[in-house]
Design a protein around this motif. Structure first.
Motif, short mmCIF file in Angstrom:
data_model
loop_
_atom_site.label_atom_id
_atom_site.label_comp_id
_atom_site.label_asym_id
_atom_site.label_seq_id
_atom_site.Cartn_x
_atom_site.Cartn_y
_atom_site.Cartn_z
N ASN A 1 2.98 -4.53 8.81
CA ASN A 1 3.60 -3.21 8.67
C ASN A 1 3.17 -2.62 7.34
O ASN A 1 3.66 -3.01 6.29
N TYR A 2 2.25 -1.65 7.40
CA TYR A 2 1.72 -1.06 6.17
C TYR A 2 2.79 -0.30 5.39
O TYR A 2 2.71 -0.14 4.18
N GLY A 3 3.81 0.22 6.10
CA GLY A 3 4.89 0.93 5.41
C GLY A 3 5.88 0.00 4.76
O GLY A 3 6.51 0.34 3.76
N GLU B 1 4.65 -7.00 -10.30
CA GLU B 1 3.34 -7.63 -10.48
C GLU B 1 2.47 -7.48 -9.23
O GLU B 1 1.25 -7.33 -9.33
N ASP B 2 3.12 -7.49 -8.05
CA ASP B 2 2.37 -7.27 -6.81
C ASP B 2 1.66 -5.91 -6.84
O ASP B 2 0.50 -5.80 -6.44
N CYS B 3 2.39 -4.89 -7.29
CA CYS B 3 1.82 -3.54 -7.29
C CYS B 3 0.68 -3.41 -8.30
O CYS B 3 -0.35 -2.79 -8.02
N VAL B 4 0.88 -3.97 -9.47
CA VAL B 4 -0.16 -3.91 -10.49
C VAL B 4 -1.42 -4.61 -10.01
O VAL B 4 -2.55 -4.10 -10.16
N ALA B 5 -1.24 -5.76 -9.38
CA ALA B 5 -2.39 -6.51 -8.88
C ALA B 5 -3.09 -5.75 -7.75
O ALA B 5 -4.32 -5.78 -7.63
N SER C 1 -0.79 9.94 1.94
CA SER C 1 -0.34 9.20 3.12
C SER C 1 -0.97 7.82 3.15
O SER C 1 -2.06 7.60 2.59
N THR C 2 -0.26 6.92 3.82
CA THR C 2 -0.73 5.55 3.98
C THR C 2 -0.86 5.23 5.45
O THR C 2 0.00 5.60 6.25
N GLN C 3 -1.94 4.56 5.80
CA GLN C 3 -2.13 4.05 7.15
C GLN C 3 -2.41 2.56 7.05
O GLN C 3 -2.42 1.98 5.97
N ASN C 4 -2.65 1.93 8.21
CA ASN C 4 -2.86 0.49 8.21
C ASN C 4 -3.98 0.05 7.29
O ASN C 4 -3.90 -0.97 6.63
N PRO D 1 0.82 -1.23 0.00
CA PRO D 1 0.00 0.00 0.00
C PRO D 1 0.85 1.26 0.00
O PRO D 1 0.51 2.25 -0.66
N HIS D 2 1.95 1.24 0.73
CA HIS D 2 2.84 2.40 0.83
C HIS D 2 3.52 2.67 -0.50
O HIS D 2 3.56 3.81 -0.98
#
Length: 985
Positions: free
Chosen positions: A213-215, A227-231, A119-122, A84-85
């Motif tokens: 850990n979301y970060g 591929e993880d990010c695209v998915a 910003s990114t959170q959990n 997510p981050h």
């Protein structure tokens, strides 16, 4: 924005309608689904639902001219890779309609905005933009909508490699290294405090999404693939999973048309986001985690202990009441805080409420403890809870907490960025499963507290959710000295083996990829794209500076500056006492004495009663030892009392402030001993948390008498003093107390004293009636200023060893060094340099998380933040002047920077804040029209000004100071760069 009046007995129970909130006409594809309010900012709300996809747009409508857009998605961290981050970063790396990887940061520096970020959170990712121009907000809404739904990342893998992680090789004989913006960021972010939070969630909600850990853990970031990010984008970045907030005084119709146009390209989808609660524990758990520290560190007094209790899922009103309970428990006079400070002298204690998809939770935390004290920590907390349940809460303590919360409500919008924050908190609690009505729930919780605190409301909550609740975790995060070097050595070995196993073709391919990303870092955002995002011109920028009437008078021989603020029922006071008589070798004692005011009993009140009264009448009370720097750069050592409060409490507030200043008992050396340990913990934390600020202050101290004073009073020198003070207190308590009493006797002068006040007409009247009593003890005796010429100056090149896996590199020069004057043109030049050069080179090419170019009335500072480099960064600083000389920048480019810089300096910061600032500037002898002249200078910046900046940068490079804060290994590897290496701990 004018605030709402409120009495203690009735707090905004009825929404006040400020805007009509008229629903847009058909054509946008949205239907009005709900109407409501956010009473804390006097706002009506209209919720629109997109007919085709279910996307929601919530307009928080009031009269605030600082408008905001906040786009949110629920984005669970399904593992520790930090996807997510990374996607938050990569989303803003260009899009179909705006295909430039450099556009986001350029737009932040070159459009009319008061804030632009993500910003990114959990459980949630948000993207936001704030501006005083409705047209500008609409233009940036198009940019953000295209970015989140059609990012370049989906077709350009380079964006992933730049933002996440990558192997980097500059030539065949160079070592193989790791780089990447998020990878570098998280190496710097993995502080003991951040790790402790993750460990607590892991212990309290094991196996849940909330425990991840979301970060991104740095080692797990390396497992992430393109591929993880695209998915991830395909799974969660869809209108059906989107809530968009519009805030402020604006017409929602054109925004809905634009947003609807993007959403129309999608169909409705059922998106599952993991929100299952963790099964309650049958028995409490205890967990001990190691944190990798360098070999020169110590585990003693550096552990973080936590007592966390899961509350299940609360309603918004229950959350509001729980928040009040946390506020009550956190007061200095609460049995929990008092018990912890007595049992574990020197710790910093914190009590907070949190909310995750796995559950809401309350936690008690002790920083600066020993891991071996975990059982003492547990017993102390549980004993304090039992004491409260046996005796009940002190009603005055709860009333003090309620008064503090009500003051916070009255000033909720009195700071920049209030709208974006209001929306983000709503979205965050909603993503955690608590619904969107957080703010009204907070108000309802306060009302519930006022109605029920005398009938055992908080005692019942404490019994049911803490004492009798087995779902709790006792957690220790303990530094392991030497583990960091061992991990670094293991990583180095792995990288060396990785390179050794590569073929010549693979090595050459990696060099080419590294070169490709370096070339990408040199790309500027196309002017035509920036023009599309620019809705304000330099010619239309209004120089509108609100004038506050400052009434200058003399009360009991002391100058007084009162600013009339249009804010109902609240006020702010600063009382400045002259400390010029304090000798150089007494300055740290002055700072310690200031700390003790409010933390020691007085003649009239024991400590518990005193701290309860401070919480009740002196909101944000602080006493600080420092100096007042006047416009001409002369300065006066001082000690300053500051507080804010409600008008109706002013007589009590002024009397209490006088009691603290004149009647504090500083004889209890056992109590002071605990504070000394606590100060060490706080100072250590501040140095490690903001090393770039410490090094900038030290750099200024090498050139400025004022900053030599300020630097000596703080950070490294003060930390060393506390060590010596502890030894003296142990060996000779009488001598210790004499030093404090000597300092106290040098502060009672009318000469050089002053008072600064801001409030409405009623507040000013009450102030004039009561402030004299606080000043009556001051003497007419002439002051003899101490000789401060012997204060130490830091070296021109310094290394500072801190607890960090990354570096912070600073180049600084005073304006005299550079041959410059402070004006608006300088601010624009620095903005251009920071964006067009520093961010491109240090962030995108060299892998630093961020880079800053700052100018103030003292000098110029160039700072890298969470930087994997040292020498390469300083080499980049050396090339700044050549970059300026070779720049082909146009006036159209300069104009965009003018617009951005202007918006930052012209933006009101809140009615009370701006009124205080106006009165302060009058006291500090700033000339009339100071801000107007600065804004006019900003508007007049030109290409010739920027090109003419190069010779001054040559002088910065020639005469400036250089410093690095970082881990021991990095500092020692570059020891030849520094005249002096300091070890604060």
């Amino acid at each position: 924005m004018k605030k709402v009046s409120a009495l203690l007995g009735s707090l905004m129970l009825i929404p006040i309608l400020l805007c009509g909130c008229v629903a847009p006409q058909s054509g946008s594809g949205f239907t009005v689904a709900d109407r409501g309010s956010v009473d804390i900012v006097n706002a009506d709300t209209v919720t629109y639902t997109h007919n085709k996809t279910g996307a929601r747009v919530i307009h928080i409508a009031n009269d605030d001219k600082e408008r905001a857009l906040v786009i949110t998605f629920e984005t669970p961290a399904l593992d520790n890779k930090g996807i997510p981050h990374v996607f938050e970063h990569a989303t803003l790396g260009g899009s179909e309609k705006y295909p430039s990887p450099a556009l986001f940061l350029s737009a932040a520096r070159q459009t009319y905005n008061t804030g632009m970020n993500a910003s990114t959170q959990n459980a949630m990712t948000s993207y936001y933009y704030m501006t005083r121009s409705e047209e500008q907000l609409l233009a940036m809404t198009d940019f953000y909508m295209d970015s989140v739904f059609h990012p370049m990342l989906l077709t350009d893998e380079r964006i992933f490699r730049r933002e996440s992680w990558r192997y980097e090789l500059t030539n065949p004989s160079a070592p193989l290294n790791l780089n990447g913006i998020v990878y570098s960021e998280m190496r710097g972010a993995m502080t003991p405090e951040f790790a402790a939070r993750q460990n607590m969630l892991d212990a309290l909600y094991p196996g849940s999404v909330s425990a991840n850990n979301y970060g991104g853990n740095p080692t797990d970031v390396l497992k992430m693939t393109y591929e993880d990010c695209v998915a991830f984008h395909g799974a969660y970045y869809h209108p059906s999973n989107c809530i968009i907030f519009l805030y402020g005084d604006l017409d929602a119709a054109p925004f809905l048309d634009l947003i609807g146009g993007y959403c129309d390209g999608f169909g409705r989808r059922d998106i599952y986001v993991e929100k299952s609660l963790t099964e309650p524990f049958a028995e409490p758990v205890t967990k001990v985690y190691s944190f990798p520290a360098e070999a020169n560190g110590t585990a003693e007094n550096n552990a973080i202990l936590q007592y966390a209790v899961s509350l299940g899922k609360l309603t918004p009103e229950e959350l509001g009441a729980a928040d009040m309970l946390a506020a009550v428990l956190m007061k200095d006079a609460s049995p929990v805080i008092k018990g912890l400070r007595e049992a574990l002298p020197g710790i910093n204690a914190d009590i907070s409420l949190g909310s995750e998809t796995a559950g809401d939770y309350l936690y008690i935390q002790a920083d600066g403890a020993n891991g071996a004290d975990l059982s003492i920590f547990k017993d102390t907390v549980e004993t304090a809870v039992a004491e409260i349940l046996a005796n009940g809460f002190d009603p005055e303590l709860i009333e003090a907490a309620i008064a503090s919360e009500e003051f916070a409500v009255l000033t909720a919008a009195d700071y920049p960025g209030a709208g974006a924050r209001i929306a983000q908190v709503m979205a965050s609690y909603n993503a955690a499963g608590n619904g969107l009505d957080y703010w009204n729930g907070l108000l309802a919780g306060i009302e519930r507290a006022k109605a029920g605190y005398k009938n055992g409301l908080f005692e019942d909550f404490l019994r049911d959710y803490v004492k009798d609740n087995p779902h709790r975790a006792l957690v220790a995060t303990v530094p392991a000295p030497g583990l960091k070097e061992a991990q670094d050595a293991e990583l180095r070995k792995w990288l060396d083996n990785k390179k050794a196993g590569m073929s010549d073709e693979e090595i050459q391919s990696l060099i080419e990829q590294s070169d490709e990303l370096s070339a990408m870092a040199e790309e500027s955002a196309p002017a035509e794209l920036l023009d599309k995002l620019t809705a304000v011109t330099v010619g239309t920028l209004p120089i509108e500076v609100k004038e506050y009437r400052v009434i200058e008078s003399v009360i009991d021989g002391v100058p007084v500056y009162c600013a009339n603020a249009e804010i109902d029922g609240v006020n702010s006071t600063s009382v400045i006492y002259n400390a010029q008589a304090v000798e150089a070798d007494e300055l740290h004692w002055l700072k310690l004495y200031a700390y003790l005011l409010g933390n020691m009993p007085t003649k009239q009140y024991n400590l518990s009663v005193l701290q309860t009264k401070i919480a009740r009448y002196l909101n944000g009370f602080s006493v600080s030892a420092g100096a007042q720097e006047f416009y001409d750069h002369t300065f006066q050592p001082s000690i300053t009392l500051e507080w804010s409060g409600l008008n109706g409490d002013y007589a009590e507030a002024a009397a209490l402030a006088k009691e603290i200043l004149t009647a504090t008992d500083i004889s209890d050396t056992s109590l002071i001993a605990g504070y000394l340990n606590q100060i060490k913990t706080e100072t250590r934390y501040l140095i490690n948390a903001a090393p770039h600020s410490v090094m900038q202050m030290r750099a200024k101290a090498a050139r400025s008498d004022y900053y030599a004073y300020i630097n000596y009073m703080n950070n490294v020198d003060y930390y060393d003093f506390i060590d010596a003070a502890e030894e003296l207190l142990s060996a000779d308590p009488d001598a210790f107390n004499t030093r404090l009493e000597t300092v106290r006797g040098k502060l009672n002068y009318k000469e050089g004293a002053a008072v600064i006040f801001a409030g409405d007409a009623e507040g000013i009247e009450l102030f004039n009636k009561n402030i004299g009593g606080l000043l009556a003890h001051l003497t007419e005796e002439a002051i003899v200023p101490a000789d401060l010429s012997s204060l130490p100056r830091p070296a021109d090149t310094e290394g500072m060893v801190i607890e960090s896996s990354v570096q912070y590199n600073t180049l600084y020069a005073s304006l005299d060094d550079a041959g410059l004057e402070y004006n608006g043109k300088l601010l624009v030049n620095m903005s251009v340099l920071g964006d067009a050069y520093m961010l491109n080179v240090l962030r995108y090419r060299l892998g630093a998380y961020s880079a800053m170019a700052r100018a103030d009335r003292d000098g110029l500072a160039f700072i890298s933040y969470r930087d994997p480099q040292v020498k390469a960064t300083f080499s980049a600083y050396e090339e700044m002047a050549d970059f300026v000389r070779g720049s082909d920048i146009t006036q159209a480019d300069i104009d965009r920077y003018i617009i951005s810089v202007f918006s930052a300096y012209a933006e009101p910061r809140g009615e009370l804040t701006d009124a205080v600032d106006t009165a302060s500037k009058k006291y500090l002898r700033y000339p009339d029209g100071y801000l107007v002249n600065l804004l006019e200078g900003i508007k007049s910046a030109s290409v010739a000004d920027f090109k003419g900046f190069a010779p001054y940068l040559d002088r910065v490079i020639e005469k400036g100071t250089r410093s690095t804060a970082g881990g021991q290994t990095a500092i020692q590897e570059n020891a030849e760069l520094y005249e002096d290496i300091i070890y604060p701990f």
